[in-house]
Motif scaffolding. Structure first.
Motif, PDB file in Angstrom:
ATOM      1  N   SER A   1       4.447   3.620  -8.483  1.00  9.97           N
ATOM      2  CA  SER A   1       4.507   4.263  -7.166  1.00  9.97           C
ATOM      3  C   SER A   1       5.744   5.147  -7.027  1.00  9.97           C
ATOM      4  CB  SER A   1       4.397   3.248  -6.027  1.00  9.97           C
ATOM      5  OG  SER A   1       5.409   2.287  -6.092  1.00  9.97           O
ATOM      6  N   ASP A   2       6.813   4.831  -7.720  1.00  6.18           N
ATOM      7  CA  ASP A   2       7.937   5.782  -7.749  1.00  6.18           C
ATOM      8  C   ASP A   2       7.534   7.026  -8.545  1.00  6.18           C
ATOM      9  OD1 ASP A   2       9.612   3.944  -6.377  1.00  6.18           O
ATOM     10  OD2 ASP A   2      11.353   4.589  -7.542  1.00  6.18           O
ATOM     11  N   LEU A   3       6.790   6.817  -9.616  1.00  4.69           N
ATOM     12  CA  LEU A   3       6.305   7.956 -10.411  1.00  4.69           C
ATOM     13  C   LEU A   3       5.446   8.887  -9.549  1.00  4.69           C
ATOM     14  CD1 LEU A   3       4.694   7.723 -13.968  1.00  4.69           C
ATOM     15  CD2 LEU A   3       3.933   9.335 -12.268  1.00  4.69           C
TER      16      LEU A   3
ATOM     17  N   GLY B   1       3.080  -1.744 -10.320  1.00  2.00           N
ATOM     18  CA  GLY B   1       2.880  -0.996  -9.070  1.00  2.00           C
ATOM     19  C   GLY B   1       4.184  -0.429  -8.556  1.00  2.00           C
ATOM     20  N   ASP B   2       5.244  -1.189  -8.721  1.00  2.00           N
ATOM     21  CA  ASP B   2       6.573  -0.721  -8.321  1.00  2.00           C
ATOM     22  C   ASP B   2       6.921   0.552  -9.086  1.00  2.00           C
ATOM     23  OD1 ASP B   2       9.227  -0.826  -7.247  1.00  2.00           O
ATOM     24  OD2 ASP B   2       9.896  -1.648  -9.168  1.00  2.00           O
ATOM     25  N   ILE B   3       6.751   0.509 -10.386  1.00  2.00           N
ATOM     26  CA  ILE B   3       7.155   1.636 -11.233  1.00  2.00           C
ATOM     27  C   ILE B   3       6.220   2.834 -11.021  1.00  2.00           C
ATOM     28  CG2 ILE B   3       7.468   2.393 -13.622  1.00  2.00           C
ATOM     29  CD1 ILE B   3       8.120  -0.627 -14.247  1.00  2.00           C
TER      30      ILE B   3
ATOM     31  N   VAL C   1       0.852  -1.190   0.000  1.00  2.00           N
ATOM     32  CA  VAL C   1       0.000   0.000   0.000  1.00  2.00           C
ATOM     33  C   VAL C   1       0.887   1.240   0.000  1.00  2.00           C
ATOM     34  CG1 VAL C   1      -1.873   1.182   1.200  1.00  2.00           C
ATOM     35  CG2 VAL C   1      -1.669  -1.298   1.376  1.00  2.00           C
ATOM     36  N   ARG C   2       0.747   2.065  -1.022  1.00  2.00           N
ATOM     37  CA  ARG C   2       1.607   3.242  -1.130  1.00  2.00           C
ATOM     38  C   ARG C   2       0.785   4.508  -1.376  1.00  2.00           C
ATOM     39  NH1 ARG C   2       6.961   0.983  -4.405  1.00  2.00           N
ATOM     40  NH2 ARG C   2       7.807  -0.091  -2.581  1.00  2.00           N
ATOM     41  N   PRO C   3       0.504   5.241  -0.313  1.00  2.00           N
ATOM     42  CA  PRO C   3      -0.248   6.483  -0.478  1.00  2.00           C
ATOM     43  C   PRO C   3       0.661   7.620  -0.957  1.00  2.00           C
ATOM     44  CG  PRO C   3      -0.024   5.895   1.856  1.00  2.00           C
ATOM     45  CD  PRO C   3       0.838   4.960   1.088  1.00  2.00           C
TER      46      PRO C   3
HETATM   47 MG    MG Z   1      10.747   0.074  -6.101  1.00  2.89          MG
END
Ligand code: MG
Ligand code: NAI
Length: 342
Positions: free
Chosen positions: A240-242, A236-238, A99-101
Motif C-alpha cells: 500500500s505504500d508502493l 499489505g503494509d508494503i 482498507v487502502r484505496p
Molecule cells: Mg505502513
C-alpha cells in the motif's frame, strides 16, 4: 440537510504533523457541515509526554463509546521503546480490515488513471511480532527470531470483506496476493481460505492470484491490471505504500481500519518529523480518510462535496503543497479547499 453534530466520534491529533493536518481536516469538515461531535483524545508520544502512557485509558474508553475515530499519525520508536499504538488499537478493537484505496488525483504523474484498493489483514501475520533473541557464545542477541501466525478465521474474514466491498462498489476483480510458494503454511492458509471464499462469489466477482514479489513488479510495470488486492498484514503494509507512490506519494493516501464494533480512519503516512510544525504538510490523505469516514456513516453526499473541492483545487494544480511540487502551506491549501466547497 441537517448540519447538526449528532454523531459522537473520537479525534486523536497525534504526533509530528498530526495536529496540523487534523486542524485542517476538521476545519473542512466543519465547513461542509459534517455531523461529527468530536471527543478529543490523546495518543502516541503526545500522550506519553502528557500522561505517562502512549495510549491512555481515556482514549480507549472514548473509542469504545463512539466506535468511530479519526486519527492523526502516531510516532512509534524504532527498535526498542513502546509497542506501536496503531497496532495496539487494531488489536484492542479487533479492527480486522485495513482498507487502502489508491486513486489518481493529480494528473501528469508517471501513472494515470490508477484506481485500486488494497485490503490488508490487520491483526495477524508478522505483525503479531512474537520476537525473541537467542544467545550464542558471548552475544546475547546473536540470533533474532519472529513468529508470525495466521488463522483460518481471519483469512476468511478479510477475503470476504474484500469480495463484499467489490460487490457493493461495482468492482470487477479481487486478486489474492500471497507467498505460499515459500511460506507454505503461513500464507498457504490465507490462499486456501481465499479460494474458498472466492467460489461463493463466482459469476459476480472475478478472482485471480499473484505471488507478492511478482505483484510488486507488476504494480510498477502495469498497475491497471489490478482492481482489488487482498493480502496478509505485512505484504499489505508494503504494497500500500508502493501504490501510494504510484499516485503522487503519501500525501494522497487514506486508510480505514474496520472492525465489527469500531472503525478508525487515518492517513497511510506517518508523523513526518522532518516537516512537523512547519506548516508544510499535505492534509489531503487525512481528508480522504475523513471522506471514507463520512461514507461509513452514510454521508457520501458530504464526501462527494469534499472530493469535488479536492478536484478543483489540487487536480487543477491551483494550490498544492511541497510534496506535490507546489509552494502552498497547509493553511493556504486548507483555505483554498474551504473556498472551493459548493
Ligand atoms: Mg505502513
Ligand atoms: P512518514 O510517512 O512519516 O514520512 C515519510 C516521508 O513522507 C517524509 O519525507 C515525510 O516528510 C513525507 N510525508 C509524509 N506525510 C506527508 C504529508 N502529509 N505531507 C507531506 N509530506 C509527507 O514515514 P516515517 O518517516 O517512516 O515515519 C515517521 C513516524 O511515523 C515513525 O515513528 C513511524 O513509526 C510513524 N508512522 C505512523 C503511522 C501511523 O500513525 N499510522 C504510519 C506510518 C508511520
Amino acid at each position: 440537510m441537517s448540519t447538526e453534530k449528532t454523531i459522537p466520534a473520537t479525534l486523536i491529533p497525534g504526533d509530528g504533523i498530526g495536529p496540523e493536518i487534523v486542524q485542517s481536516v476538521t476545519e473542512i469538515l466543519d465547513a461542509v457541515g459534517a455531523p461529527f461531535k468530536w471527543e478529543k483524545a490523546l495518543g502516541g508520544v503526545a500522550a506519553l509526554d502528557a500522561t505517562g502512557s502512549p495510549l491512555p485509558k481515556e482514549t480507549i474508553e472514548s473509542i469504545r463509546r463512539t466506535g468511530l475515530a479519526l486519527k492523526g499519525p502516531l510516532t512509534t520508536p524504532v527498535g526498542g521503546g513502546f509497542k506501536s499504538i496503531n497496532v495496539t488499537l487494531r488489536q484492542e478493537f479487533g479492527l480486522f480490515a485495513n482498507v487502502r484505496p489508491t486513486k489518481t488525483i493529480v494528473p501528469g504523474g508517471r501513472f494515470e488513471n490508477i484506481n485500486l484498493v488494497i485490503f490488508r489483514e490487520n491483526l495477524e501475520g508478522y505483525y503479531a511480532a512474537m520476537e525473541n533473541y537467542i544467545p550464542y557464545g558471548d552475544d546475547p542477541h546473536a540470533i533474532a527470531t519472529s513468529a508470525g501466525y495466521t488463522t483460518r478465521r481471519e483469512c476468511n474474514r478479510i477475503v470476504r470483506y474484500a469480495f463484499e466491498y467489490a460487490v457493493k462498489n461495482n468492482r470487477k476483480r479481487v486478486t489474492l496476493v500471497h507467498k505460499a510458494n515459500i511460506l507454505k503454511l503461513l500464507t498457504g492458509l490465507f490462499l486456501e481460505e481465499g479460494r474458498k471464499v472466492a467460489k461463493e462469489y463466482e459469476g459476480r466477482v472475478e478472482v485471480n492470484e499473484r505471488i507478492v514479489d511478482a505483484c510488486a513488479m507488476q504494480l510498477v510495470t502495469d498497475p491497471w491490471q489490478y482492481d482489488c488486492i487482498v493480502t496478509t498484514n505485512l505484504f499489505g503494509d508494503i504494497l500500500s505504500d508502493l501504490t501510494a507512490g504510484l499516485v503522487g506519494g503519501l500525501g494522497l493516501a487514506p486508510g480505514a481500519n474496520i472492525g465489527e464494533k469500531a472503525a478508525v480512519f487515518e492517513a497511510v503516512h506517518g508523523s513526518a518529523p522532518d516537516i512537523a510544525g512547519q506548516n508544510k504538510a499535505n492534509p489531503t490523505s487525512l481528508l480522504l480518510a475523513a471522506n471514507m469516514m463520512l461514507a461509513h456513516v452514510g454521508r457520501q453526499d458530504l464526501a462527494t462535496r469534499i472530493d469535488k473541492a479536492i478536484e478543483k483545487v489540487i487536480t487543477s494544480g491551483a494550490v498544492r503543497t511541497g510534496d506535490l511540487g507546489g509552494k502552498a502551506t497547509t493553511t493556504e491549501l486548507t483555505a483554498a479547499l474551504k473556498q472551493a466547497l459548493v
